[in-house]
Design a protein around this motif. Structure first.
Motif, PDB file in Angstrom:
ATOM      1  N   LEU A  63       0.835  -1.191   0.000  1.00  0.00           N
ATOM      2  CA  LEU A  63       0.000   0.000   0.000  1.00  0.00           C
ATOM      3  C   LEU A  63       0.874   1.246   0.000  1.00  0.00           C
ATOM      4  N   HIS A  64       0.418   2.275  -0.706  1.00  0.00           N
ATOM      5  CA  HIS A  64       1.143   3.537  -0.753  1.00  0.00           C
ATOM      6  C   HIS A  64       0.162   4.690  -0.522  1.00  0.00           C
ATOM      7  N   ASP A  65       0.670   5.743   0.108  1.00  0.00           N
ATOM      8  CA  ASP A  65      -0.117   6.963   0.356  1.00  0.00           C
ATOM      9  C   ASP A  65      -1.419   6.642   1.086  1.00  0.00           C
ATOM     10  N   LEU A  66      -1.342   5.778   2.093  1.00  0.00           N
ATOM     11  CA  LEU A  66      -2.526   5.394   2.870  1.00  0.00           C
ATOM     12  C   LEU A  66      -2.995   6.563   3.733  1.00  0.00           C
ATOM     13  N   GLU A  67      -4.283   6.854   3.630  1.00  0.00           N
ATOM     14  CA  GLU A  67      -4.896   7.905   4.443  1.00  0.00           C
ATOM     15  C   GLU A  67      -6.248   7.401   4.939  1.00  0.00           C
ATOM     16  N   ILE A  68      -6.502   7.569   6.221  1.00  0.00           N
ATOM     17  CA  ILE A  68      -7.782   7.168   6.811  1.00  0.00           C
ATOM     18  C   ILE A  68      -8.586   8.421   7.109  1.00  0.00           C
ATOM     19  N   VAL A  69      -9.801   8.483   6.560  1.00  0.00           N
ATOM     20  CA  VAL A  69     -10.618   9.690   6.681  1.00  0.00           C
ATOM     21  C   VAL A  69     -12.010   9.313   7.178  1.00  0.00           C
ATOM     22  N   GLU A  70     -12.638  10.266   7.861  1.00  0.00           N
ATOM     23  CA  GLU A  70     -14.029  10.074   8.273  1.00  0.00           C
ATOM     24  C   GLU A  70     -14.914  10.341   7.067  1.00  0.00           C
ATOM     25  N   GLU A  71     -15.660   9.306   6.647  1.00  0.00           N
ATOM     26  CA  GLU A  71     -16.428   9.381   5.412  1.00  0.00           C
ATOM     27  C   GLU A  71     -17.473   8.262   5.442  1.00  0.00           C
ATOM     28  N   PRO A  72     -18.687   8.531   4.958  1.00  0.00           N
ATOM     29  CA  PRO A  72     -19.722   7.482   4.979  1.00  0.00           C
ATOM     30  C   PRO A  72     -19.308   6.263   4.174  1.00  0.00           C
ATOM     31  N   HIS A  73     -19.683   5.096   4.658  1.00  0.00           N
ATOM     32  CA  HIS A  73     -19.408   3.849   3.949  1.00  0.00           C
ATOM     33  C   HIS A  73     -20.129   3.814   2.602  1.00  0.00           C
ATOM     34  N   ARG A  74     -19.529   3.069   1.668  1.00  0.00           N
ATOM     35  CA  ARG A  74     -20.109   2.908   0.340  1.00  0.00           C
ATOM     36  C   ARG A  74     -20.547   1.476   0.069  1.00  0.00           C
ATOM     37  N   GLY A  75     -20.240   0.556   0.978  1.00  0.00           N
ATOM     38  CA  GLY A  75     -20.716  -0.807   0.794  1.00  0.00           C
ATOM     39  C   GLY A  75     -19.626  -1.819   0.496  1.00  0.00           C
ATOM     40  N   SER A  76     -18.396  -1.596   0.970  1.00  0.00           N
ATOM     41  CA  SER A  76     -17.334  -2.582   0.768  1.00  0.00           C
ATOM     42  C   SER A  76     -17.733  -3.903   1.405  1.00  0.00           C
ATOM     43  N   ARG A  77     -17.419  -4.999   0.740  1.00  0.00           N
ATOM     44  CA  ARG A  77     -17.848  -6.312   1.206  1.00  0.00           C
ATOM     45  C   ARG A  77     -17.089  -6.735   2.457  1.00  0.00           C
ATOM     46  N   GLY A  78     -17.836  -7.313   3.414  1.00  0.00           N
ATOM     47  CA  GLY A  78     -17.217  -7.888   4.598  1.00  0.00           C
ATOM     48  C   GLY A  78     -16.870  -6.896   5.678  1.00  0.00           C
ATOM     49  N   ILE A  79     -17.321  -5.640   5.544  1.00  0.00           N
ATOM     50  CA  ILE A  79     -16.973  -4.614   6.529  1.00  0.00           C
ATOM     51  C   ILE A  79     -18.152  -4.402   7.461  1.00  0.00           C
ATOM     52  N   GLN A  80     -17.920  -4.555   8.757  1.00  0.00           N
ATOM     53  CA  GLN A  80     -18.937  -4.305   9.758  1.00  0.00           C
ATOM     54  C   GLN A  80     -18.423  -3.218  10.687  1.00  0.00           C
ATOM     55  N   ALA A  81     -19.098  -2.078  10.681  1.00  0.00           N
ATOM     56  CA  ALA A  81     -18.656  -0.975  11.528  1.00  0.00           C
ATOM     57  C   ALA A  81     -18.754  -1.363  12.998  1.00  0.00           C
ATOM     58  N   GLU A  82     -17.837  -0.815  13.816  1.00  0.00           N
ATOM     59  CA  GLU A  82     -17.826  -1.095  15.237  1.00  0.00           C
ATOM     60  C   GLU A  82     -18.650  -0.101  16.034  1.00  0.00           C
ATOM     61  N   SER A  83     -19.244   0.873  15.360  1.00  0.00           N
ATOM     62  CA  SER A  83     -20.053   1.848  16.079  1.00  0.00           C
ATOM     63  C   SER A  83     -21.260   1.154  16.681  1.00  0.00           C
TER      64      SER A  83
END
Length: 307
Positions: A63-83
């Motif tokens: 991975l290059h130029d990795l940035e984590i931002v607060e942004e609404p989910h778009r529906g990536s498979r297998g992702i379950q938010a911890e909220s």
């Protein structure tokens, strides 16, 4: 108790290069991926990336130029938010308010409300302290958030009174968040990563922010012809959009989405709003018009339930 609101969601932005153990490679630039929380390291992002794409025989991921931002989910498979999940049911209103003078679609008349019986006049008909108002609305069916039945497009098609309630109520919804799409036409490829058969497919373009303004009628997003064909082929139950029209609006233009969807018995709901409050999957959608014979289009109170 008021409904609990969903917590913030996060996505990773990055470039990636994948090498496969049996040869070959894959590169991605500017990829965006939903995250279960902001506290993930690059190795976990790489694993989620491989999982989302369904890649097999992966040898390495860089991975290059990795940035984590607060942004609404778009529906990536297998992702379950911890909220935290809200307790009980949450209802999200997806309909615009109808009021006198509202222009929904440029060139169509606004609703006009007149009084049949004023409160003052009603006092002579009832006991002291009892009064009522009875009003008349003159309104085209294409007002506010509305549903199209086959009768809207086809002579002899099923009218509003003929629609089965089971096809309008509590439909499982797949929401496609497309506010950052680079093209106005929504292509078939947008839908490839989800099972949409029998679902309400809701297209969140963000165009509802312009509703009621002159800008709403210009260069609005729409469902592209190949997207129409794919959704018909997949057998969706309903297609909704928060834009001016499910079709591209051009003078004397064809209406491939209305034609193909309604011919297949797939309901169309236009001028939705608040779709950004819904997750990509898991909501239940309802949009019911009055049981009106000989009529093809009418406003609905569209809403989604969560939980």
């Amino acid at each position: 108790m008021p409904d609990a609101q969903p917590g913030p969601e996060y996505r990773a932005h990055f470039d990636a290069h994948v090498e496969f153990v049996n040869g070959g490679s894959l590169s991605a630039e500017g990829f965006r991926l939903d995250l279960p929380s902001p506290d993930v390291d690059p190795d976990e992002v790489a694993r989620l990336f491989v999982q989302h794409l369904g890649l097999a025989l992966v040898g390495s991921v860089e991975l290059h130029d990795l940035e984590i931002v607060e942004e609404p989910h778009r529906g990536s498979r297998g992702i379950q938010a911890e909220s935290p999940v809200a307790s009980g049911r949450r209802v999200v209103d997806l309909s615009h308010v109808i009021r006198e003078g509202l222009i929904t679609y440029p060139g169509l008349p606004a609703p006009v409300i007149t009084s049949h019986l004023t409160r003052e006049d009603s006092r002579s008909h009832y006991a002291p302290g009892t009064e009522f108002a009875m009003d008349i609305v003159t309104m085209i069916g294409n007002t506010g958030t509305y549903l199209d039945s086959p009768y809207h497009r086809f002579d002899g098609g099923t009218d509003l009174a003929g629609l089965e309630l089971s096809s309008l109520v509590d439909l499982p919804a797949e929401v496609f968040h497309l506010t950052d799409a680079s093209e106005r036409g929504i292509p078939a490829s947008v839908f490839f990563d989800r099972d949409v058969r029998g679902k309400a497919v809701l297209l969140h373009t963000g165009w509802d922010r312009l509703f009621g303004t002159p800008g709403y009628g210009a260069d609005a997003p729409f469902l592209a012809r190949d997207g129409v064909a794919y959704l018909v082929e997949q057998g969706v139950a309903l297609v909704g959009i928060d834009s001016l029209n499910i079709d591209e609006v051009v003078p004397h233009g064809e209406r491939p989405a209305h034609s193909a969807l309604l011919a297949a018995g797939i309901h169309v709901v236009e001028h939705l709003t608040n779709l950004g409050e819904l997750p990509p999957s898991g909501a239940r959608f309802t949009a019911v018009p009055p049981k009106f014979a000989g009529f093809g289009t009418f406003p609905v109170r569209a809403f989604a339930t969560l939980g």
